[in-house]
Enzyme design. Structure first.
Site, PDB file in Angstrom:
ATOM      1  N   HIS A   1      -4.285   3.289  -8.522  1.00 61.60           N
ATOM      2  CA  HIS A   1      -4.567   3.040  -7.106  1.00 61.60           C
ATOM      3  C   HIS A   1      -6.010   3.460  -6.831  1.00 61.60           C
ATOM      4  O   HIS A   1      -6.302   4.647  -6.655  1.00 61.60           O
ATOM      5  CB  HIS A   1      -3.589   3.834  -6.239  1.00 61.60           C
ATOM      6  CG  HIS A   1      -3.609   3.469  -4.788  1.00 61.60           C
ATOM      7  ND1 HIS A   1      -4.663   3.774  -3.958  1.00 61.60           N
ATOM      8  CD2 HIS A   1      -2.697   2.811  -4.014  1.00 61.60           C
ATOM      9  CE1 HIS A   1      -4.404   3.338  -2.734  1.00 61.60           C
ATOM     10  NE2 HIS A   1      -3.215   2.750  -2.747  1.00 61.60           N
TER      11      HIS A   1
ATOM     12  N   CYS B   1       2.606  -1.588   3.022  1.00 65.38           N
ATOM     13  CA  CYS B   1       1.722  -1.933   1.912  1.00 65.38           C
ATOM     14  C   CYS B   1       2.609  -2.050   0.682  1.00 65.38           C
ATOM     15  O   CYS B   1       3.788  -2.367   0.803  1.00 65.38           O
ATOM     16  CB  CYS B   1       0.618  -0.891   1.749  1.00 65.38           C
ATOM     17  SG  CYS B   1       1.224   0.752   1.338  1.00 65.38           S
TER      18      CYS B   1
END
Length: 737
Positions: free
Chosen positions: A656, A487
């Site tokens: 995030h 990721c």
């Protein structure tokens, strides 16, 4: 140097094969569509009841015609993508995307220059002093008529940029844009200037192309003979695609106005006429001179050579040679694939190949002289002969002349090959020595010795990627690695046996942490992870099965102890820092309304362990994320779940949203900004579908972390509990070193 150039040209030739491979399908659709929607054909065969206007088949054929035409109309873009894929060494999908972007950027830049110079007027019309055919529509953009050359320029250039930069590592502040993400960025910048450059130099290049084409077209039938001989002579080297493609697809092969449009290239002219066949009395033999002759030697000539080789075979080997030659002959006749036949006598008797080159070259010239105009998509087999010759009618193609000429060539090949094989005792299939296997040779046999030498040289020069080797070893070896992915900050590995993973070894590679989730292992490297992933995939592809255990459990236990001691030491150091006053403090506000808490409470081991940085978490109660301070959006992750941010005071951050939300692939997120834009505190960055996120993500708790704290900087939580967006969340204190 010569071998290197030859190798590059071979790769270029092979890269052409991907876009060329679509042509048979496009030609089939166009051939059937245009043939059976032609009013004259329908009336001649009395098929109005089946194919007449407003019937279902007529509608389907019209669609097929349109689809085939669209592929030919957009060949430059197809070549741009195909060449970029073919020339890219790794991560080919990235080069494909970059080629599309670069193609549009280049043509938009050219369009802007044409408007600035007044060649395209304000209303979109073309100025009167512009030569007809030099400006055309490219995917809806008015640009210079560069044809397939434009696509090749993009494909080759993007592939070169891709191979140079797909593993690039950038400074920490920009590391997210490193690796494969950098390729479309640099391609955009480079092709903006390439477009400007093409505006100035392409007219000169175009004049040169017309002049080169004039050498062949201006020398009439001799030029056609020369073309045919050169094309066939290049077959053994695999460079024939590089040679003939410009004649088929660009102005080198001539230009012609068809249905009110200027068309470049022999093959393009034929298919443009085919699409407008109702208004064409006879297809242009000047356009088809580059391929019509292939039907003569592929359907008739080479089968004659195969019969000669069979007749000359030894009696005891005739049956085996016959079966091999028959399959090769059928492939040649029906599909136009000549390699099994041509390479067999090239390998054992080059003199026979020299005869083939001359006879095949003359076939191109004879077809031109006789005004034969049968088109093709890929090669001169029976299928294309039926679709683009017989089906179109003798009046338009003169296909009937191929048969008597072909019979003559069959006899020429048969008698010449028979005479030479017997005269010089050539070891063609079936005439080998008794201890030699009867087989058909291929291009691989021709290049086997050179390939072996190249492989040895490559092995000698190969260097071990020590970082990837250590990562592989830490994961238990290639045999223990099931899947590799990443990721934005983590290398995500699926392993077969988690017990074989050595955390200590993995951390020695520069990882800030290792997270275990069943068979999943997440290694925290930060934004440079894409380069690490590419290198690891290359390494794993180059090594054989390997297995490492290395007492992983013991190493991990020791590492855990070491980590604990390290954390204790760190805590003491932090306590020592807190006792003194900070020299400066930067306040970071909350980007959302919700419940604030210390980062150690994050329901994710990597965040809670501060492996990616320090900060705090906020569990949102409202579905809006705002800028915590004045600053710049550095990047938005592809899956929209997180973004990078730098405050005007120089603090680098990642917001995030949620835990493991990368798996949602962007669902539930509505990003309102893009990379590079400057925002003020409180500006909306993204909107969230909280109900969807709560239902599909493990947690919506959002880490708000500083990713690049210096050794003398510490995080101090200000709010622990309810907080509104824009209220102080934590402070970044800086102490004297």
């Amino acid at each position: 140097m010569k071998d290197k150039i030859f190798g590059v040209l071979q790769r270029v030739g092979r890269s052409f094969m991907l876009p060329i491979a679509i042509l048979p399908v496009a030609g089939l659709l166009l051939g059937l569509g245009s043939s059976f929607t032609n009013t004259t054909t329908i009336e001649t065969y009395g098929l109005q009841w089946l194919l007449g206007d407003k019937t279902i088949l007529h509608a389907l054929l019209v669609i097929m015609n349109a689809v085939g035409s669209t592929i030919f109309d957009n060949l430059p873009l197809i070549f741009a993508v195909g060449v970029a894929i073919g020339m890219a060494k790794k991560e080919k999908e990235v080069s494909a995307l970059s080629a599309v972007i670069a193609y549009f950027v280049m043509n938009v830049s050219i369009n802007a220059m044409l408007k600035i110079s007044g060649k395209i007027l304000a209303d979109g019309s073309i100025a009167k002093d512009v030569l007809d055919g030099t400006i055309t529509s490219v995917c809806g953009i008015q640009s210079l008529q560069m044809g397939v050359f434009g696509g090749i320029i993009v494909g080759l250039g993007v592939a070169a940029l891709h191979n140079r930069f797909y593993k690039i590592e950038l400074p920490n502040a920009l590391s997210f844009f490193g690796g494969t993400r950098f390729v479309p960025i640099i391609s955009t910048v480079v092709y903006l200037f390439v477009g400007i450059l093409m505006y100035f130099i392409w007219p000169t290049v175009q004049n040169g192309i017309y002049a080169l084409g004039g050498v062949v077209t201006g020398t009439g039938y001799f030029g056609t003979l020369l073309f045919g001989i050169i094309k066939r002579a290049l077959i053994p080297f695999g460079l024939h695609h590089v040679f003939y493609m410009p004649f088929w697809q660009t102005a080198v092969g001539g230009t012609m106005e068809v249905a009110g449009h200027m068309v470049e290239g022999g093959q393009n002219i034929f298919f443009a006429q085919l699409a407008d066949s109702a208004n064409i009395a006879h297809f242009s033999a000047d356009a088809t001179r580059y391929f019509s002759g292939e039907f003569i030697f592929m359907i008739f000539g080479l089968p004659g050579a195969a019969l000669a080789m069979y007749k000359c075979a030894k009696p005891e080997k005739k049956k085996q040679a016959g079966s091999l030659l028959l399959s090769a002959t059928l492939a040649c006749m029906f599909t136009g694939i000549t390699e099994p036949l041509e390479f067999s006598f090239l390998f054992v008797a080059p003199a026979l190949f020299a005869v083939q080159v001359v006879l095949a070259g003359s076939a191109y010239m004879i077809a031109h002289i006789l005004n034969i105009a049968v088109g093709l998509t890929f090669s001169g087999g029976l299928l294309d002969f039926f679709l683009f010759g017989i089906l179109q009618g003798n009046e338009k193609t003169s296909w009937m002349l191929v048969i008597p000429v072909g019979i003559v060539y069959f006899l020429l090949y048969y008698f010449i090959f028979s005479f030479l094989i017997k005269k010089f005792d050539f070891k063609t299939p079936g005439r080998e020595d008794d201890d030699t296997e009867t087989k058909l040779y291929t291009k691989a046999d021709v290049n086997e010795r050179k390939a072996a030498k190249d492989t040895k040289a490559s092995d000698d020069k190969a260097t071990v990627d020590e970082l990837s080797q250590t990562i592989s070893r830490g994961l238990g070896g290639k045999a223990n690695i099931s899947d590799v992915d990443c990721c934005a900050t983590r290398l995500r590995i699926t392993v077969i046996d988690p017990e074989k993973v050595n955390d200590a070894l993995l951390k020695s590679t520069g990882a800030s942490g290792v997270v275990h989730k069943g068979q999943g292992v997440q290694i925290i490297y930060g934004p440079r992870v894409t380069v690490i992933k590419s290198d690891l995939e290359d390494y794993l592809a180059s090594v054989t099965e390997e297995h490492f255990e290395d007492d992983a459990a013991e190493n991990n236990t020791a590492d855990a102890s070491k980590t604990k001691d390290s954390n204790t030491s760190s805590d003491k150091a932090q306590d020592s820092d807190v006792e003194s006053e900070p020299t400066s403090t930067v306040i970071i506000s909350s980007p959302m309304t919700g419940i604030a808490a210390d980062l150690s409470t994050a329901p994710d081991e990597a965040f809670a362990g501060k492996m990616m940085g320090d900060g705090a978490v906020v569990t949102p109660e409202e579905g809006v994320v705002v800028a915590p301070e004045d600053g710049t959006v550095l990047f938005v992750f592809d899956t929209k779940h997180a973004l990078g941010f730098t405050t005007d005071s120089g603090i680098g951050m990642i917001i995030h949203v949620g835990i493991d939300t990368v798996k949602l692939e962007g669902k539930g997120f509505d990003v309102q900004v893009e990379a590079g834009c400057h925002v003020n505190k409180g500006d909306v960055l993204m909107k969230l579908d909280l109900d969807y996120l709560k239902a599909n993500a493990p947690s919506v708790t959002t880490p708000v972390i500083c990713t690049e704290l210096k050794d003398n900087q510490k995080i101090r939580l200000i709010t622990d509990g309810p907080i509104k967006a824009g209220e102080p969340l934590y402070a970044v204190d800086t102490y004297e070193k």
